[in-house]
Enzyme design. Sequence first.
Site, PDB file in Angstrom:
ATOM      1  CE  LYS A  60      -3.092   5.483  -1.552  1.00  0.00           C
ATOM      2  NZ  LYS A  60      -4.537   5.938  -2.321  1.00  0.00           N
ATOM      3  CE1 TYR A  93      -3.699   2.554  -0.040  1.00  0.00           C
ATOM      4  CE2 TYR A  93      -2.414   3.391   2.373  1.00  0.00           C
ATOM      5  CZ  TYR A  93      -3.364   3.493   1.615  1.00  0.00           C
ATOM      6  OH  TYR A  93      -4.267   5.049   2.053  1.00  0.00           O
TER       7      TYR A  93
HETATM    8  N1  LIG Z   1      -9.464   6.149   4.874  1.00  0.00           N
HETATM    9  C1  LIG Z   1      -7.266   6.156   5.323  1.00  0.00           C
HETATM   10  O1  LIG Z   1      -7.561   6.711   6.548  1.00  0.00           O
HETATM   11  C2  LIG Z   1      -7.175   6.885   4.474  1.00  0.00           C
HETATM   12  C3  LIG Z   1      -5.977   7.671   4.456  1.00  0.00           C
HETATM   13  C4  LIG Z   1      -5.155   7.868   3.588  1.00  0.00           C
HETATM   14  C5  LIG Z   1      -5.399   7.754   1.894  1.00  0.00           C
HETATM   15  N2  LIG Z   1      -6.917   7.457   2.358  1.00  0.00           N
HETATM   16  C6  LIG Z   1      -7.262   7.001   0.508  1.00  0.00           C
HETATM   17  O2  LIG Z   1      -8.308   7.940   0.101  1.00  0.00           O
HETATM   18  C7  LIG Z   1      -8.758   7.327  -0.861  1.00  0.00           C
HETATM   19  C8  LIG Z   1      -9.986   7.243  -1.137  1.00  0.00           C
HETATM   20  O3  LIG Z   1     -10.298   6.385   0.002  1.00  0.00           O
HETATM   21  P1  LIG Z   1     -12.132   6.674   1.657  1.00  0.00           P
HETATM   22  O4  LIG Z   1     -11.144   6.288   3.149  1.00  0.00           O
HETATM   23  O5  LIG Z   1     -12.843   7.410   0.966  1.00  0.00           O
HETATM   24  O6  LIG Z   1     -12.364   4.794   2.145  1.00  0.00           O
HETATM   25  P2  LIG Z   1     -13.530   4.227   0.525  1.00  0.00           P
HETATM   26  O7  LIG Z   1     -14.367   4.750   0.999  1.00  0.00           O
HETATM   27  O8  LIG Z   1     -12.759   2.583   1.154  1.00  0.00           O
HETATM   28  O9  LIG Z   1     -12.648   4.722  -0.219  1.00  0.00           O
HETATM   29  C9  LIG Z   1     -12.315   4.025  -2.218  1.00  0.00           C
HETATM   30  C10 LIG Z   1     -12.765   3.771  -2.941  1.00  0.00           C
HETATM   31  O10 LIG Z   1     -12.161   3.021  -3.934  1.00  0.00           O
HETATM   32  C11 LIG Z   1     -13.200   1.979  -4.639  1.00  0.00           C
HETATM   33  N3  LIG Z   1     -12.480   1.456  -4.860  1.00  0.00           N
HETATM   34  C12 LIG Z   1     -11.753   0.399  -4.408  1.00  0.00           C
HETATM   35  N4  LIG Z   1     -11.203  -0.304  -5.751  1.00  0.00           N
HETATM   36  C13 LIG Z   1     -11.700   0.371  -7.068  1.00  0.00           C
HETATM   37  C14 LIG Z   1     -11.876  -0.378  -8.465  1.00  0.00           C
HETATM   38  N5  LIG Z   1     -11.291  -1.619  -8.765  1.00  0.00           N
HETATM   39  N6  LIG Z   1     -12.121   0.418  -9.078  1.00  0.00           N
HETATM   40  C15 LIG Z   1     -13.161   1.547  -8.627  1.00  0.00           C
HETATM   41  N7  LIG Z   1     -13.148   1.778  -7.867  1.00  0.00           N
HETATM   42  C16 LIG Z   1     -12.591   1.142  -7.005  1.00  0.00           C
HETATM   43  C17 LIG Z   1     -14.052   1.825  -3.464  1.00  0.00           C
HETATM   44  O11 LIG Z   1     -15.378   1.385  -4.415  1.00  0.00           O
HETATM   45  P3  LIG Z   1     -16.086   0.622  -3.092  1.00  0.00           P
HETATM   46  O12 LIG Z   1     -17.366   1.202  -2.514  1.00  0.00           O
HETATM   47  O13 LIG Z   1     -17.081  -0.226  -4.207  1.00  0.00           O
HETATM   48  O14 LIG Z   1     -15.541  -0.270  -2.508  1.00  0.00           O
HETATM   49  C18 LIG Z   1     -14.398   2.793  -2.959  1.00  0.00           C
HETATM   50  O15 LIG Z   1     -14.774   3.644  -3.382  1.00  0.00           O
HETATM   51  C19 LIG Z   1      -8.001   5.945  -0.883  1.00  0.00           C
HETATM   52  O16 LIG Z   1      -7.396   6.210  -2.007  1.00  0.00           O
HETATM   53  C20 LIG Z   1      -7.570   5.766   0.044  1.00  0.00           C
HETATM   54  O17 LIG Z   1      -6.621   4.972  -0.494  1.00  0.00           O
HETATM   55  C21 LIG Z   1      -7.545   6.770   2.897  1.00  0.00           C
END
Ligand SMILES: NC(=O)c1ccc[n+]([C@@H]2O[C@H](COP(=O)([O-])OP(=O)(O)OC[C@H]3O[C@@H](n4cnc5c(N)ncnc54)[C@H](OP(=O)(O)O)[C@@H]3O)[C@@H](O)[C@H]2O)c1
Lengths: 253, 460
Positions: free
Chosen positions: A162, A158
Amino acid sequence: MDNALGQPQTIVLLGGTSDIGLAIVRELLSPATRAIVLACRDTSKGERAAGELRSDSVVVEVVPFDAADPSSHAALVEGIGGRYGDIDVVILAAGLLGNADVTTVDVAAATELATVNFTGSVSVTVAAANLLRAQGHGAIVILSSVAGERVRAANPVYGGTKAGLDGFAQGLGDLVAADGVHVLVVRPGFVRSAMTAGLKPAPLSTTPEHVARLTVKGLRAGRRTVWAPGALRYVFSALRHVPAPIWRRLPLG
Amino acid sequence: MAAVRERLHGWGRTAATAAEVRELAAAELPEAVRTAGPRGALARGLGRSYGDAAQNSGGTVLRLHGPVGDAAAGPVDPVAGCVTVAAGTSLGDLLVAIVPQGWFVQVLPGTRHVTVGGAIASDIHGKNHHVEGSIGNHVLSMRLLLADGSVEDIAPDRRPELFWATIGGMGLTGVVLDATLRLLPIETSRMAVDTDRLPDLDAVFAAMTEGDDRYRYSVAWIDLLAKGAHLGRSVLTRGDHARLEQLPPGSGDPLAYRSRQLVAVPPIVPTPGLLNHATIAAFNELWFRKAPRHREGELVGTGTFFCPLDLVGHWNRLYGRQGMLQYQFVVPFGQEATMRRVIERLVASGTASFLAVLKRFGVANLAPLSFPSPGWTLALDIPAGSHGLGEMLHELDQVVLDAGGRHYFAKDAHTTPAAIRRGYPRLDEWRAVRDGVDPGRVWQSDLARRLDLLERSSEM
Ligand SMILES: NC(=O)c1ccc[n+]([C@@H]2O[C@H](COP(=O)([O-])OP(=O)(O)OC[C@H]3O[C@@H](n4cnc5c(N)ncnc54)[C@H](OP(=O)(O)O)[C@@H]3O)[C@@H](O)[C@H]2O)c1
Ligand SMILES: Cc1cc2nc3c(=O)[nH]c(=O)nc-3n(C[C@H](O)[C@H](O)[C@H](O)COP(=O)(O)OP(=O)(O)OC[C@H]3O[C@@H](n4cnc5c(N)ncnc54)[C@H](O)[C@@H]3O)c2cc1C
């Protein structure tokens, strides 16, 4: 077209069901908003999110999008451009966290994570950048992570994706600025979202709404990077220089 | 010359976009227009419109400032009282040429750094609109470069629809190459000005309604930081070009004229800019106190009277990185209560603003997109980063539209297609004429994209 207040008319969310992504879309909503496109792998889940955004003056469309299928990305973005004209903001929020116990040993799981978070993220971003550069304006928001700032043993696949995405986005941002395109790299810490459900929050954990507020502020101020929460910038500028033997033993979860 | 992609913004320094900027001689323009890409082409003057009117992201921008090929202004025809000017000539340069000969432009905006083409495309107004109307009323004819590369000679009696669609047409009917303008004869280069300090808004409405018709020029500067009983306190300045006998004996050449700039603001100003509530409040207070309660017949230069801000070059940079926007609207006479409501809302918001400008408009002309119509117009600058600005402007837009008013394209940088459809009921009429001369949509702009100016309502 953005207006003078930095309020976009057309917004595209790649990863249309992402908690952070949807919070950014809500933060961008204004009387100027005309169209929102939610590009999702699960379109029925996307429809539920769309219902909450739709109004008399805002068209919301849900389109299928698989980050793991790069060959479909150019057509996806061109299709959106064809239907709505200029795109003002593209938010890339698709991403997988993955279970490190699995991705560090299972080749297929590691490949899937790398494809979604890096290969597919790069391909869809290049497709979006092509469109924005041709139209001479627009912004791309890339959800990176503090995990890429210095990759930890706890989740190297992961963190590595990133780190790669973050570097790519910064370089791309410098390249496309002359074409009127603004790339904003967002580096959240631990955000309480679907992705982290069930995990123990790390120090300085935050909410999607807070990340969204900082992101939109950064967009309007023309910033190239945003940390969320802001204090992480200083934490990581220190952590980056910690000698490797100590780094390996830090209790970072 | 090779095309260069450049980031362009308006005077408000907001919403920059990139376009291929070309500076060509008049003879090269038709070819540039014929070879424009899918995002089309647009003329740009001196970029003094506040928002995105002179931007064409991803397309071609034809920068016209500076005389293209021909001399800036031909000789003044002393019998007809008119002059033919290349469209890229600034009104400031034109004044330098014509004032010593005893002529003045019929319409001068709050800055002389605008081009003749930009002035026509925005159908600009001055402090004399209640008497002489906007600049379109004084264009005798013009040559317009059309989308197919041909050049058309248009006038109020030669292709009148195209002529009036071009007046106020925001560059979307073609490129004005040159224009023949009617001039105003003057005896001196000085202005004779009466000044009144007025304690509140009712006094301003009363003084202007009662007395404006006796003056060629009239404008009230409102202190938007004054509250309560002082709400709307203003300094009203009205006057006319001084006649020869009004100059004291021995004042030298009565038509001597030079344009001045005292200082310029350097390109880099610390964010968030130098203009904040405290600095502006101090300025407004001083300015109001220094104005006389009543003074008649003061002689001042035209620059001081018409374009006081031109004394400081690039003053827009003072607003720092986030830039600023100007809010300008008109509401019909009889809507004084609406004007008061808007001013009250602006004052209550504490949105720091230098003075707001209040004017009375007279009769409108025939141009379907011309902004001025009979009523009161208010214009004020606001830092674009102000907290809650979007919500407030949206609310004010509805108040203005409900009162039968509208917003000015040359200043707009925030409003919506719906607000424009309501404010400009003749939009479809203009579109029909425009589409007739540009079916392939060669002429495009960021303003047109943001406000849907090119789409027909029936298509939506
Ligand atoms: N949450 C944290 O602590 C955190 C911290 C740093 C960075 N981020 C980054 O922020 C971004 C958003 O995360 P979030 O926290 O909002 O989590 P989230 O709600 O789980 O969002 C992730 C999204 O990616 C989608 N996704 C996964 N695989 C995919 C694929 N093959 N094709 C299309 N869409 C796909 C998911 O779809 P589904 O709904 O269908 O699963 C979901 O909409 C991510 O890049 C994550 O790495 C998150
Ligand atoms: C300090 C200040 C005070 C002002 N005061 C007033 C005022 O009192 N009254 C008023 O009416 N306005 C006022 N304005 C606005 C200004 O007069 C208009 O925006 C004017 O159009 C600016 O001219 P420009 O040459 O800079 O045109 P630009 O801003 O470069 O372009 C404006 C429009 O004109 C079009 N255009 C330019 N050249 C041509 C051409 N040759 N052929 C066809 N279209 C062309 C462009 O496409 C664009 O749509 C003020 C602006 C400032 C900065």
